[in-house]
Design an enzyme around this catalytic site. Structure first.
Site, PDB file in Angstrom:
ATOM      1  N   ARG A 128       0.860  -1.190   0.000  1.00 13.58           N
ATOM      2  CA  ARG A 128       0.000   0.000   0.000  1.00 13.58           C
ATOM      3  C   ARG A 128       0.898   1.241   0.000  1.00 13.58           C
ATOM      4  O   ARG A 128       1.951   1.241   0.628  1.00 13.58           O
ATOM      5  CB  ARG A 128      -0.859  -0.043   1.264  1.00 13.58           C
ATOM      6  N   ASP A 169       0.759  -8.027   8.810  1.00 13.87           N
ATOM      7  CA  ASP A 169      -0.630  -8.502   8.859  1.00 13.87           C
ATOM      8  C   ASP A 169      -1.366  -8.239  10.163  1.00 13.87           C
ATOM      9  O   ASP A 169      -2.511  -7.821  10.130  1.00 13.87           O
ATOM     10  CB  ASP A 169      -0.732 -10.009   8.546  1.00 13.87           C
ATOM     11  N   ASP A 209      -6.825  -9.850  12.372  1.00  9.58           N
ATOM     12  CA  ASP A 209      -6.136 -10.489  11.241  1.00  9.58           C
ATOM     13  C   ASP A 209      -5.150 -11.589  11.621  1.00  9.58           C
ATOM     14  O   ASP A 209      -4.174 -11.827  10.905  1.00  9.58           O
ATOM     15  CB  ASP A 209      -5.438  -9.432  10.366  1.00  9.58           C
ATOM     16  N   GLU A 255      -4.965 -14.133   8.775  1.00 13.40           N
ATOM     17  CA  GLU A 255      -4.151 -13.640   7.657  1.00 13.40           C
ATOM     18  C   GLU A 255      -2.659 -13.762   7.994  1.00 13.40           C
ATOM     19  O   GLU A 255      -1.842 -14.143   7.151  1.00 13.40           O
ATOM     20  CB  GLU A 255      -4.514 -12.181   7.362  1.00 13.40           C
TER      21      GLU A 255
END
Length: 180
Positions: free
Chosen positions: A26, A108, A123, A126
């Protein structure tokens, strides 16, 4: 070799988040530096363009103060919403800065803190999935688990970016620099 460079107060920088495998995760297009040292970077942003790894983009909805520390494996985003301050804490590598951006590896796990002080670890599934897919070393797992504990202590003790004075000081500094 990439030259490390600490951003200066008032400078606008990009923030780039990566995954353990080196892929971009990101990018925040613009954050204004409020404090920049070898150990701590504090910045502010508002309605900032964010680009995801798949090319999708979105704009942040509210002003935020971001906190990065070179000795801890997390960073903190303090978001100012109508019903109070929310914190989103990313378990991550310590930051590095170069002429391109402030950079870190996102691992994560996240902790979301609500205005009433309650918080949740997010998360975990994940994290387990990516730990197996990307072969996180055992040492990284130990460091991240230890930093989850440190982060929870900071939240409960209202330390660092969770201290009421932190928010007051840096929100005012951001307003002054941005001429709000």
């Amino acid at each position: 070799m990439v030259k490390e460079s600490i951003p200066k107060e008032g400078e606008n920088i990009k923030i780039q988040s990566y995954k353990h495998d080196g892929n971009i995760h990101r990018v925040w297009s613009e954050t204004t530096i409020l404090k920049g040292t070898d150990h701590v970077i504090i910045g502010g942003n508002d309605h900032t363009l964010v680009t995801e790894s798949d090319g999708r983009t979105w704009i942040t909805r509210e002003p935020a103060i971001v906190y990065f520390h070179s000795e801890f494996w997390f960073n903190v985003i303090c978001m100012f919403r109508e019903d109070g301050i929310y914190y989103y804490c990313n378990l991550s590598s310590p930051f590095v800065c170069d002429e391109e951006a402030l950079k870190y590896i996102d691992y994560d796990l996240d902790i979301k803190v609500y205005p009433n002080g309650k918080y949740h670890l997010l998360d975990e599934d994940e994290y387990e999935q990516h730990m197996n897919q990307m072969n996180y070393p055992h040492d990284i797992d130990v460091i991240l688990r230890r930093n989850v504990d440190i982060l929870q202590q900071w939240i409960e003790q209202k330390k660092g970016p969770f201290a009421p004075d932190f928010i007051k000081v840096w929100k005012e500094r951001y307003k002054k620099i941005r001429n709000y």
